[in-house]
Write an enzyme that holds these catalytic residues in place. Structure first.
Site, PDB file in Angstrom:
ATOM      1  N   SER A   9       0.807  -1.220   0.000  1.00 25.97           N
ATOM      2  CA  SER A   9       0.000   0.000   0.000  1.00 25.97           C
ATOM      3  C   SER A   9       0.840   1.270   0.000  1.00 25.97           C
ATOM      4  O   SER A   9       0.389   2.314  -0.485  1.00 25.97           O
ATOM      5  CB  SER A   9      -0.940   0.008   1.214  1.00 25.97           C
ATOM      6  N   ASP A 169      -6.070   7.274   9.464  1.00 25.21           N
ATOM      7  CA  ASP A 169      -6.122   5.909   9.992  1.00 25.21           C
ATOM      8  C   ASP A 169      -4.988   5.621  10.973  1.00 25.21           C
ATOM      9  O   ASP A 169      -4.972   4.573  11.620  1.00 25.21           O
ATOM     10  CB  ASP A 169      -6.133   4.872   8.860  1.00 25.21           C
ATOM     11  N   HIS A 172      -1.082   4.594   7.783  1.00 26.55           N
ATOM     12  CA  HIS A 172      -0.463   4.987   6.524  1.00 26.55           C
ATOM     13  C   HIS A 172      -0.008   6.454   6.589  1.00 26.55           C
ATOM     14  O   HIS A 172      -0.632   7.258   7.279  1.00 26.55           O
ATOM     15  CB  HIS A 172      -1.449   4.821   5.362  1.00 26.55           C
TER      16      HIS A 172
END
Length: 232
Positions: A9, A169, A172
Site C-alpha cells: 500500500s 487511519d 499509513h
C-alpha cells in the site's frame, strides 16, 4: 522509459486521494524532467501485499520486452506477520535478482519504522519497531547483493510529527509523510534512471534496439508535470 512501482500500500500511496500527489506520479514527473524523456508509469503494487506475493508482480514485469526502472516498497505487512523477517529479505533478494537479470534498474525502499504508527498499541509498536529495523538491515544486504539500489526510509520525523505525517487511519502516511519518503528516495531513483539512459545510449550506438523502442501493451505516458496511472 518504463517506470513501475511494485510492493504494498505504501507504493500505491494509500492515504492520498490526489493522483498528482502519489509517489508514482511525482517520481515519474521528476524522471521525465531530469532525463528529458517520456516516462511510462504503471503501478502494480497491491494493498496488503507481502514479500511472499511480490514474485507475481515481478513476473508480470520481467515478461516484457522493454526494461526500465522499478521502485519497490515492501515489508510493512511482513513485519506484522508471525514469521521470520529473514525469509522476507531472502525473497526480496530473489525478486531483485530476477528484475536485474531481465535488464531492469531496481531501487528498493528499505522497510520504514512501522512501530512509529500511532494506531498501534504500545506493546505491538515496540515489537514492530524491532522487526522493522531488522528487516530493513536484511533487505539492504539482500538488495545490494542482487545488484539493486537501496534507500533507507527509517527517520524519526514520523515520531516527532505524527499528526502531520500520518493520515487519519494512524497507520499509513499522509501526503506530507509520503513527501518525506520522496525526499529520501528521489536521488536513488534518479540515479537508476540515469543508468537506464546511459545503457539506452550505449545500445543505440551499438545498433541494438534502445529501451522503449519495442513496446507491448501501451502504458500511460508521464510528462514533467507528473502524470501517470495510479490505482489509488
Amino acid at each position: 522509459m518504463p517506470f513501475v512501482l511494485l510492493g504494498d500500500s505504501s507504493a500505491m500511496t494509500v492515504g492520498v486521494l490526489e493522483r498528482q500527489a502519489t509517489i508514482g506520479a511525482q517520481l515519474a514527473g521528476m524522471l521525465a524532467s531530469r532525463l528529458e524523456c517520456a516516462v511510462e508509469l504503471e503501478v502494480l503494487a497491491r494493498a496488503g501485499a507481502t514479500t511472499a506475493g511480490l514474485g507475481r508482480q515481478v513476473g508480470s514485469v520481467t515478461g516484457r520486452t522493454t526494461p526500465g526502472v522499478a521502485f519497490i516498497l515492501i515489508g510493512g505487512n511482513d513485519v506484522m506477520l508471525p514469521a521470520p523477517v529473514s525469509r522476507s529479505a531472502v525473497r526480496l533478494g530473489r525478486c531483485v535478482r530476477e528484475l536485474r537479470g531481465a535488464g531492469w534498474e531496481v531501487v528498493v525502499g528499505a522497510c520504514a519504522d512501522i512501530g512509529a504508527a500511532p494506531s498501534l498499541r504500545r506493546a505491538a509498536a515496540v515489537v514492530a519497531s524491532v522487526r522493522s529495523r531488522g528487516l530493513a538491515r536484511l533487505q539492504s544486504a539482500a538488495v545490494l547483493a542482487a545488484g539493486g539500489r537501496v534507500v533507507a526510509l527509517e527517520t524519526d520525523a514520523f515520531r516527532r510529527r505524527p499528526a502531520q505525517l500520518y493520515c487519519p487511519d494512524g497507520f499509513h502516511p499522509s501526503a506530507e509523510g509520503y513527501r518525506v519518503y520522496l525526499r529520501l528516495a528521489d536521488s536513488a531513483v534518479a540515479g537508476a534512471g540515469e543508468a537506464w539512459l546511459r545503457r539506452s545510449a550505449a545500445e543505440s550506438r551499438a545498433g541494438a534496439p534502445a529501451p522503449g523502442a519495442r513496446r507491448g501493451e501501451p502504458l500511460d505516458a508521464a510528462v514533467p508535470a507528473g502524470a501517470g496511472r495510479t490505482p489509488v
